[in-house]
Design a protein around this motif. Structure first.
Motif, PDB file in Angstrom:
ATOM      1  N   GLU A  27       3.141   6.159  -2.504  1.00 19.61           N
ATOM      2  CA  GLU A  27       4.331   6.938  -2.894  1.00 19.61           C
ATOM      3  C   GLU A  27       4.342   7.207  -4.386  1.00 19.61           C
ATOM      4  O   GLU A  27       4.591   8.329  -4.827  1.00 19.61           O
ATOM      5  CB  GLU A  27       5.610   6.192  -2.487  1.00 19.61           C
ATOM      6  N   THR A  58       0.835  -1.198   0.000  1.00 19.36           N
ATOM      7  CA  THR A  58       0.000   0.000   0.000  1.00 19.36           C
ATOM      8  C   THR A  58       0.871   1.250   0.000  1.00 19.36           C
ATOM      9  O   THR A  58       0.634   2.181  -0.770  1.00 19.36           O
ATOM     10  CB  THR A  58      -0.941  -0.016   1.226  1.00 19.36           C
ATOM     11  N   SER A  59       1.928   1.259   0.839  1.00 19.81           N
ATOM     12  CA  SER A  59       2.769   2.461   0.917  1.00 19.81           C
ATOM     13  C   SER A  59       3.500   2.737  -0.396  1.00 19.81           C
ATOM     14  O   SER A  59       3.657   3.892  -0.790  1.00 19.81           O
ATOM     15  CB  SER A  59       3.748   2.378   2.086  1.00 19.81           C
ATOM     16  N   ARG A  60       3.929   1.689  -1.084  1.00 17.71           N
ATOM     17  CA  ARG A  60       4.606   1.904  -2.380  1.00 17.71           C
ATOM     18  C   ARG A  60       3.639   2.474  -3.425  1.00 17.71           C
ATOM     19  O   ARG A  60       4.021   3.303  -4.246  1.00 17.71           O
ATOM     20  CB  ARG A  60       5.209   0.601  -2.905  1.00 17.71           C
TER      21      ARG A  60
END
Length: 151
Positions: free
Chosen positions: A139, A134-136
């Motif tokens: 970003e 999710t964070s990638r």
């Protein structure tokens, strides 16, 4: 096949669905019938310190649609996720490689509740695609949005 009678529980936020989620579900489905517990919005804020992007009902709808998931349910309100596992009485509770939970702690707590549920962790991270968390994805979306604005 006796394996397909086993109840496999996975639990998570499943905020922005990514290949790692699908990989976890596929691996769990090899062991039996998969029941996915979707974290409540309020619990995610408590556990992760930030709100979800996708509301719980939409996350539930999406996970339910993934091949390999027999049933998806919303978790119980409140921080104790063991209580819903206790209700489901699974044969196996499978944690993802990134889930910051102690296997031993959960195993001990389930045993105290009289359950013989095996707690296992999928050790392998799915890295076939770069946007595997999710964070990638977030970003990348931010970078793309900045590029769009600066053009």
């Amino acid at each position: 096949n006796r394996m397909t009678n086993k109840r496999i529980v996975i639990a998570g936020t499943f905020d922005i669905l990514h290949p790692g989620h699908v990989f976890l579900i596929k691996e769990a489905a090899k062991l039996g019938e998969v029941i996915a517990i979707i974290a409540r919005d309020e619990n995610v804020i408590h556990a992760k310190g930030h709100p979800v992007i996708v509301p719980e009902k939409q996350r539930l709808f999406m996970v339910e649609a993934i091949k390999g998931v027999s049933k998806a349910i919303l978790g119980n309100p409140g921080p104790d996720f063991v209580s819903i596992v206790e209700d489901l009485k699974p044969d196996i509770l499978m944690l993802g490689p990134n889930q910051n939970i102690s296997l031993e702690d959960i195993q001990k707590r389930l045993k105290q509740k009289g359950l013989s549920t095996r707690v296992i962790r999928l050790e392998q991270l799915f890295e076939e695609f770069p946007l595997n968390s999710t964070s990638r994805i977030i970003e990348k979306a931010i970078v793309n949005q900045k590029d769009r604005i600066s053009q």
